[in-house]
Design a protein around this motif. Structure first.
Motif, PDB file in Angstrom:
ATOM      1  N   LEU A  82      -8.968 -10.918 -10.320  1.00 61.23           N
ATOM      2  CA  LEU A  82      -8.166 -10.140  -9.380  1.00 61.23           C
ATOM      3  C   LEU A  82      -6.681 -10.280  -9.679  1.00 61.23           C
ATOM      4  O   LEU A  82      -5.942  -9.288  -9.675  1.00 61.23           O
ATOM      5  N   TYR A  83      -6.251 -11.496  -9.949  1.00 61.95           N
ATOM      6  CA  TYR A  83      -4.837 -11.731 -10.215  1.00 61.95           C
ATOM      7  C   TYR A  83      -4.411 -11.121 -11.555  1.00 61.95           C
ATOM      8  O   TYR A  83      -3.459 -10.343 -11.632  1.00 61.95           O
TER       9      TYR A  83
ATOM     10  N   THR B 280      11.645  -8.305  -4.486  1.00 54.39           N
ATOM     11  CA  THR B 280      12.839  -9.148  -4.438  1.00 54.39           C
ATOM     12  C   THR B 280      12.400 -10.614  -4.319  1.00 54.39           C
ATOM     13  O   THR B 280      11.207 -10.916  -4.213  1.00 54.39           O
ATOM     14  N   THR B 281      13.372 -11.513  -4.335  1.00 52.46           N
ATOM     15  CA  THR B 281      13.047 -12.941  -4.294  1.00 52.46           C
ATOM     16  C   THR B 281      12.314 -13.312  -3.013  1.00 52.46           C
ATOM     17  O   THR B 281      11.319 -14.040  -3.044  1.00 52.46           O
ATOM     18  N   TRP B 282      12.766 -12.811  -1.886  1.00 54.93           N
ATOM     19  CA  TRP B 282      12.127 -13.175  -0.623  1.00 54.93           C
ATOM     20  C   TRP B 282      10.725 -12.560  -0.509  1.00 54.93           C
ATOM     21  O   TRP B 282       9.832 -13.149   0.099  1.00 54.93           O
ATOM     22  N   GLN B 283      10.524 -11.411  -1.124  1.00 59.09           N
ATOM     23  CA  GLN B 283       9.186 -10.813  -1.099  1.00 59.09           C
ATOM     24  C   GLN B 283       8.202 -11.606  -1.958  1.00 59.09           C
ATOM     25  O   GLN B 283       7.033 -11.764  -1.590  1.00 59.09           O
ATOM     26  N   VAL B 284       8.683 -12.112  -3.091  1.00 59.66           N
ATOM     27  CA  VAL B 284       7.835 -12.985  -3.908  1.00 59.66           C
ATOM     28  C   VAL B 284       7.482 -14.250  -3.129  1.00 59.66           C
ATOM     29  O   VAL B 284       6.348 -14.751  -3.195  1.00 59.66           O
ATOM     30  N   GLY B 285       8.440 -14.764  -2.365  1.00 62.29           N
ATOM     31  CA  GLY B 285       8.160 -15.937  -1.539  1.00 62.29           C
ATOM     32  C   GLY B 285       7.098 -15.674  -0.495  1.00 62.29           C
ATOM     33  O   GLY B 285       6.254 -16.528  -0.220  1.00 62.29           O
ATOM     34  N   LEU B 286       7.109 -14.469   0.078  1.00 63.60           N
ATOM     35  CA  LEU B 286       6.113 -14.124   1.093  1.00 63.60           C
ATOM     36  C   LEU B 286       4.710 -14.012   0.513  1.00 63.60           C
ATOM     37  O   LEU B 286       3.720 -14.192   1.232  1.00 63.60           O
ATOM     38  N   VAL B 287       4.618 -13.718  -0.787  1.00 63.89           N
ATOM     39  CA  VAL B 287       3.307 -13.635  -1.428  1.00 63.89           C
ATOM     40  C   VAL B 287       2.560 -14.963  -1.299  1.00 63.89           C
ATOM     41  O   VAL B 287       1.338 -14.992  -1.154  1.00 63.89           O
TER      42      VAL B 287
ATOM     43  N   MET C  41      -1.574  -5.973  -3.291  1.00 63.44           N
ATOM     44  CA  MET C  41      -2.485  -6.798  -2.502  1.00 63.44           C
ATOM     45  C   MET C  41      -3.625  -7.376  -3.351  1.00 63.44           C
ATOM     46  O   MET C  41      -4.165  -8.442  -3.032  1.00 63.44           O
ATOM     47  N   VAL C  42      -3.959  -6.724  -4.459  1.00 67.46           N
ATOM     48  CA  VAL C  42      -5.067  -7.203  -5.302  1.00 67.46           C
ATOM     49  C   VAL C  42      -4.723  -8.540  -5.959  1.00 67.46           C
ATOM     50  O   VAL C  42      -5.488  -9.510  -5.818  1.00 67.46           O
ATOM     51  N   PRO C  43      -3.608  -8.682  -6.689  1.00 65.52           N
ATOM     52  CA  PRO C  43      -3.295 -10.018  -7.222  1.00 65.52           C
ATOM     53  C   PRO C  43      -2.990 -11.043  -6.130  1.00 65.52           C
ATOM     54  O   PRO C  43      -3.250 -12.235  -6.307  1.00 65.52           O
TER      55      PRO C  43
END
Length: 199
Positions: A167-168, A104-111, A179-181
């Protein structure tokens, strides 16, 4: 910039009798005049005398000529590639994590916390570690510093930068664990700071 276009009126001392111009080390033969510091009001004034009397075409062409110097050209290419890589990662991350990992959007932000941590951990390597390596090599060289003395510190980034991109890119392409990218983003940001020397 005022410090770049500062007009220096240099008057050679009358003690200089030969035709040879004084070298850098003959400072006693050089007198610098008109070096009075401007006040704050003078520095922020809208109307003031021009900083240089050079023609505008000469000023406009100077960066083109300077970029032909090998050291400047290399730095421009290296810095440009680094910025380009960061832009590519920044613009593709949201789409990649959404489509591949269904973030989701917030999960992408946490990346991007990985990017913040990478910056924080990479800063000491870009400053203190690079200085330590160069200072140690300078002491072994009898106190004479050479630009190449920073290369051992930069070599870490030379290995980690391609590894972070692999990795990305491959992590997303083969849809391995998220977790790899993310580790690739972390490594990319940490080495982008670690290969920037402080001088």
């Amino acid at each position: 910039m005022p410090e770049t276009a500062f007009q220096r009126d240099i008057a050679w001392s009358e003690q200089e009798t030969n035709d040879k111009a004084p070298t850098v080390y003959e400072e006693e033969n050089v007198q610098v005049v008109n070096t009075r510091k401007k006040t704050f009001i003078q520095r922020i004034a809208f109307r003031r005398s021009p900083l240089t009397h050079e023609p505008i075409w000469k000023i406009a062409l100077r960066p083109v000529i300077v970029v032909l110097i090998p050291a400047v050209l290399w730095s421009t290419i290296a810095f440009g590639i680094g910025i380009g890589i960061f832009v590519v990662v920044s613009t593709t991350a949201a789409t990649a994590y959404t489509q591949v990992y269904h973030f989701t959007t917030w999960q992408v932000g946490l990346v991007w916390i990985a990017s913040i941590i990478g910056n924080i951990l990479g800063m000491p390597f870009g400053g203190y570690f690079s200085d330590w390596v160069a200072n140690r090599a300078t002491s072994k060289n009898g106190g004479i510093r050479e630009p190449e003395m920073r290369l051992p510190a930069v070599s870490i980034a030379m290995l980690c930068y391609p590894a972070s991109l692999l990795l990305y890119g491959m992590g997303i392409n083969y849809q391995v664990h998220w977790m790899v990218p993310t580790l690739g983003i972390f490594l990319c940001k940490s080495v982008s700071f670690s290969h920037c020397p402080s001088d």
